[in-house]
Design a protein around this motif. Sequence first.
Motif, short mmCIF file in Angstrom:
data_model
loop_
_atom_site.label_atom_id
_atom_site.label_comp_id
_atom_site.label_asym_id
_atom_site.label_seq_id
_atom_site.Cartn_x
_atom_site.Cartn_y
_atom_site.Cartn_z
N LEU A 88 0.83 -1.20 0.00
CA LEU A 88 0.00 0.00 0.00
C LEU A 88 0.86 1.25 0.00
O LEU A 88 2.05 1.21 0.32
N LYS A 89 0.27 2.35 -0.35
CA LYS A 89 0.98 3.64 -0.36
C LYS A 89 1.45 3.98 1.05
O LYS A 89 0.70 3.81 2.02
N ALA A 90 2.66 4.43 1.16
CA ALA A 90 3.23 4.75 2.48
C ALA A 90 2.60 6.00 3.06
O ALA A 90 2.24 6.93 2.33
N GLU A 91 2.47 6.02 4.38
CA GLU A 91 2.04 7.22 5.10
C GLU A 91 3.28 7.88 5.69
O GLU A 91 4.14 7.20 6.27
N LEU A 92 3.37 9.18 5.55
CA LEU A 92 4.59 9.89 5.91
C LEU A 92 4.27 11.07 6.82
O LEU A 92 3.41 11.90 6.49
N LYS A 93 4.93 11.11 7.96
CA LYS A 93 4.87 12.25 8.86
C LYS A 93 6.30 12.67 9.17
O LYS A 93 7.24 11.91 8.94
N TYR A 94 6.44 13.88 9.71
CA TYR A 94 7.81 14.29 10.06
C TYR A 94 7.78 15.32 11.17
O TYR A 94 6.75 15.94 11.45
#
Length: 391
Positions: A88-94
């Motif tokens: 699945l499409k990655a979830e990205l936070k920073y």
Amino acid sequence: MFFPVAHADVFIPDSEYSGYYDYEGIYTVVGNVKNQNDFALIPTITISVIDDETKITKTLNHVPIPPMTDIPFKLKFPEINSKNPDLLKAELKYVKTEKSLIPIQIIYDKTLITHDDGHVTGRIKNIGNQTVYDPKIFAIVHGYEKYILDVAQNIERIEKIEPGEILNFTIYPDPSVSEPVRFYSCFAPVDTTVIPVTAKKDGGDYDFRYDSGAWYSAAKFDETGTTLSIKGYNSYPLETYANFELPPISGDEKFSVTLNDEPVEFIQSIDEMGFWHVAFKVGPTSQGVLKISGFEKGLPPELPKIPQWIKVNTEWWITNQISDLEFLEGIDFLFEKQIISVPERDVISESQWKIPQWVKVSAEWWQEEKISDDDFLNIIKNLVQRKIIVV
């Protein structure tokens, strides 16, 4: 504060995000995080894979990424068994951080060669004025039919690179890559690639880390809590290394190491933060069960934020047993390890370091435990930001 993946200046391109089964049959996800902001950040990547009808999710705390920089990543899923898992499409936070560019430059000349068997050799140069320890070079491996075949790193340890020094590096793709390699891209020097691991021990969690060209999984302690076993493999045709960072329980531990119950030569040492290191060589195309024995029963006590040796140095400085320069070496260490960070701290030579004598008052309060570690760190941070202390 965390920001969602929708932020257009931090993203993982679809063309640089893929999954495959590696040489040992472990499902592996690779990708590339692009930071197009004018500030550094630490990404948290959440990756989900559908294995038959089961959704398996893992979170990767990526290394800090300086402004306008790409750094690839690799994450393994040994739990996955289906023939065609759905990535699945990655979830990205920073979260924002302070991180300067690592002063290592890839030398793009005729010495950067992609060989017929798919590996690449080249050279790096330290263009800064400080020694860089344990640098690694990551790169994306591209094919002719598939845009991204693998994310690979140098597997021979580079212990350090001095200012102005030029060193060789070698990168191999995973042996499962059967398609001819077209080229390598996104060469990224990094200095903080350690893998966190948690194993159950004496009724609690024992958290440790390792740095290696090999891969390790399924860590567990025996019933006595004194021996750690972990599965490992090096699928590459070159010797690599492993360095396990282990929090102490008493600080008197004496370890022994075996691979498939055969003794392994290793070096045991303790770092400036008080953590044990167990380091050894890993043979080419080797695999098996690694056992580290000699742990004491129980769980590690919480270690202080500031290493004890800095507190000793502070006492010696207050009583004029060491110089200002020797005391400031400890303060500089706190910045190197990012125990303290300030934006845009200039890197200058030791000959320009300075500290006013009245700072000894605050140092004495901390040494006498009249103020906490956090209070002392905030004082130092404030004085460096105001350039009262220069380090």
